[in-house]
Design a protein around this motif. Structure first.
Motif, PDB file in Angstrom:
ATOM      1  N   ALA A 225       0.892  -1.270   0.034  1.00 15.43           N
ATOM      2  CA  ALA A 225      -0.050   0.082   0.036  1.00 15.43           C
ATOM      3  C   ALA A 225       0.753   1.126   0.079  1.00 15.43           C
ATOM      4  CB  ALA A 225      -0.896   0.026   1.357  1.00 15.43           C
ATOM      5  N   GLY A 226       0.375   2.112  -0.859  1.00 16.35           N
ATOM      6  CA  GLY A 226       1.292   3.316  -0.772  1.00 16.35           C
ATOM      7  C   GLY A 226       0.670   4.239  -2.184  1.00 16.35           C
ATOM      8  N   ASP A 227       1.676   5.579  -2.239  1.00 16.10           N
ATOM      9  CA  ASP A 227       1.232   6.274  -3.420  1.00 16.10           C
ATOM     10  C   ASP A 227       2.571   6.716  -3.997  1.00 16.10           C
ATOM     11  OD1 ASP A 227      -0.167   8.314  -4.955  1.00 16.10           O
ATOM     12  OD2 ASP A 227      -0.714   9.423  -3.588  1.00 16.10           O
ATOM     13  N   SER A 228       2.608   6.199  -4.850  1.00 17.47           N
ATOM     14  CA  SER A 228       4.234   6.187  -5.543  1.00 17.47           C
ATOM     15  C   SER A 228       4.014   5.813  -6.913  1.00 17.47           C
ATOM     16  CB  SER A 228       5.145   5.739  -4.982  1.00 17.47           C
ATOM     17  OG  SER A 228       5.160   4.264  -4.656  1.00 17.47           O
ATOM     18  N   GLY A 229       5.002   6.352  -8.132  1.00 18.48           N
ATOM     19  CA  GLY A 229       5.413   5.875  -9.132  1.00 18.48           C
ATOM     20  C   GLY A 229       4.460   6.557 -10.280  1.00 18.48           C
TER      21      GLY A 229
END
Length: 614
Positions: free
Chosen positions: A92-96
């Motif tokens: 889970a995250g918010d990158s790329g």
């Protein structure tokens, strides 16, 4: 009169008990997922693990995209049955953003749709963003800053704040609609890259039907969205327990399914009278059938273009059983997404079972019918007890593979059929007269000689004979024709003028598309009924009435509390099982809703209906 002549045979047009006209029955199977987890990429989806699927989308080639919520991925089920990951690393995250979607970190992808170029638009729900995966596999953020909130209208969408967005839909022009659930609004991302509020005012509530979607209208945790070919937007207004429809441009919002109480009821009836329980997704097919993931009821339901609602999958019992059999006998566990293909196949995210299931039109050969409830005809009161000669509705599953009414070809002389397409009903061992069949309902007339008290009812089809369900037979169980179409201003109207075809005794213009006007004292009006008992001379059920007759148990009508003179009270000539009452309107105080009541044999009728008097 209420009949038409087909080859010399009198058949009902209206009033008549409504028959469910839902799409056909379905077989259920699992196409992806075994148990919660992550495994199986590169192999058959039926052997893979997924974890809480919460969104579905179909591309033009028939590939299915799955929002694999707790695996923090989007996965793709190709037409050869294999599964792979197309976005997300599993962390889970918010990158790329700007890179390959398979190398990006996302969080809870719970809303998806494809644009006209094949790009996948999805709601990265708990990142409070809308993202796009191009056909080349690159991921970008197109709305939201990553911080939950409600700002940014009329500004670039990438500078705006969203709050737990879920459903996504696109119109023909390419504008993107977002169910901004935590803000209780629908937002629109226009082609210039800006964002605005399309529906709702940000305050949770249930208000605004009949007016514009933005401004004063209120939604409460809207989730799923779907767009039809005409540009109407359908909204699963989840916490309100309803489905709302917004016309193109947002000029009008209305409720088309659900009564605002989260529960389960209403199959075979107008969808606005039915109860849903926190529906979370909608999908519409080219014919205008609207499919609903009725989430906390663990069922899939459909609203047909005539506004009627029916269940097509799920028993309401939590579980995962039933694959390979009739969908109406299967168990599901909180389905949260539904998507219908161009071929009529329906994909369901069976969320708590961590599976994607498929509803395929048709039922397995030999599927046995079941029956679950029996009531008198809905439009005549829907009473649990009935009388000989009454029209009744038998609800259940696997009753027929298609929906149809009787035709002149089904009759034997003046006698109504006791079977349609090999579907028959017995009451106390006697054949009932079959008017209409559908996958989950059959409408029949009770035979004349059925005795009083509890009596067994069964349905027989080519698949076998159903369970037996008891219905109580009374000598009379009177009900007057009172369809939902004649409900106006909270008052249920019923009568029509004897001297004017299809002109109802209601305030003029009370219902759009219906002819109506108020009556004067001395006018003759007509009410229609079922279940009023025997007549003289005796006329048996299932026969076209050839002569005038009179009720054996007299009935007294009152208008505004004043007894009305009854000119005729008996079975309607040229009809089957339909009672006709011609009344003279007495001299009563005028009003737009003057009550009409009746008493038969010393017992008051259960209905209070209204006419307009001037």
């Amino acid at each position: 009169m209420k009949f038409c002549l087909l080859a010399g045979m009198a058949l009902f047009v209206a009033p008549y008990p409504s028959a469910a006209q839902a799409p056909g029955a379905y077989t259920i199977s699992t196409v992806a997922g075994t148990t919660a987890g992550f495994a199986g990429d590169g192999g058959p989806a039926v052997s893979a693990q997924i974890n809480n699927p919460c969104a579905l989308a179909l591309d033009g080639s028939g590939n299915l995209y799955i929002g694999d919520e707790l695996n923090y991925r989007i996965r793709k089920l190709t037409t050869d049955g294999n599964i792979s990951t197309v976005a997300g690393t599993g962390t889970a995250g918010d990158s790329g953003a700007g890179g390959a979607a398979t190398s990006a970190a996302i969080r809870v992808p719970c809303g998806m749709a494809l644009d006209g170029s094949g790009n996948l638009i999805f709601a990265d729900t708990t990142n409070h963003e809308i993202k796009k995966i191009s056909t080349s596999g690159t991921i970008t953020t197109i709305a939201g800053t990553g911080t939950g909130g409600y700002v940014g209208d009329l500004h670039p969408a990438t500078q705006a704040q969203l709050n737990n967005p879920t459903g996504v839909a696109l119109d023909a022009a390419g504008n993107i609609y977002v169910a901004d659930s935590g803000n209780h609004v629908i937002r629109i991302l226009t082609l210039d890259g800006n964002i605005n509020t399309f529906a709702g005012n940000g305050n949770p509530g249930y208000f605004g039907d009949g007016g514009p979607a933005a401004g004063t209208a209120q939604l409460n945790d809207p989730t799923g969205l779907a767009m039809d070919a005409a540009g109407n937007l359908y909204v699963a207004d989840t916490d309100n327990g309803v489905i709302r429809k917004i016309t193109p441009g947002g000029s009008l919002i209305t409720t088309i399914a659900g009564n605002g109480f989260n529960s389960y009821s209403g199959d075979g009836n107008p969808a606005t009278k039915a109860a849903l329980d926190h529906p979370r997704a909608v999908s519409v097919d080219p014919a205008g059938n609207l499919f609903i993931a009725d989430t906390l009821n663990s069922r899939i339901r459909v609203v047909t273009p005539d506004g009627m609602i029916n269940t097509i999958a799920g028993t309401g019992t939590l579980g995962s059983a039933g694959d390979g059999g009739p969908a109406l006998q299967a168990q599901m566990f909180f389905p949260t997404a539904v998507r219908v293909s161009a071929a009529g196949n329906i994909y369901v995210a069976d969320t708590q079972n961590s599976k994607v299931r498929l509803l395929t039109p048709g039922v397995p050969a030999g599927a046995s019918p079941t029956i679950s409830s029996i009531v008198s005809a809905t439009e005549f009161g829907a009473f649990p007890s009935v009388a000989p000669g009454s029209w009744i509705e038998v609800h259940g599953a696997n009753i027929a593979t298609e929906s149809r009414l009787w035709t002149a070809a089904d009759f034997s002389g003046a006698n109504a059929p006791v079977s349609l397409d090999h579907v028959s009903v017995t009451i106390a061992g006697q054949n009932a007269f079959v008017y209409a069949i559908s996958p989950n309902q059959v409408n029949v007339q009770v035979p004349s000689n059925v005795g009083p008290g509890p009596q067994p009812v069964t349905v027989t089809t080519p698949g076998g004979t159903s369970n037996s369900l008891s219905v109580t037979i009374n000598s009379t169980q009177p009900g007057l024709y009172a369809p939902a179409a004649l409900l106006a201003g909270g008052n249920q109207y019923s009568a029509e003028f004897n001297d004017a075809t299809e002109t109802f005794v209601m305030p003029a213009g009370a219902v759009s598309g219906l002819s109506s006007r108020a009556a004067h004292a001395g006018d003759v009006i007509v009410l229609w009924g079922t279940g009023f008992g025997a007549v003289s001379p005796n006329i048996y059920a299932g026969q076209v009435v050839q002569e005038f007759n009179s009720l054996m148990t007299p009935v007294q009508f009152s208008v505004g509390g004043v007894p009305a003179t009854t000119l005729y009270a008996g079975l309607a000539p040229d009809e089957i099982g339909l009672y006709q009452f011609n009344l003279v309107v007495p001299n009563v105080a005028p009003g737009s809703a003057v009550p009409v009541t009746f008493n038969q044999g010393g017992t008051a009728g259960a209905q209070t209906l209204y006419i307009a008097v001037q």
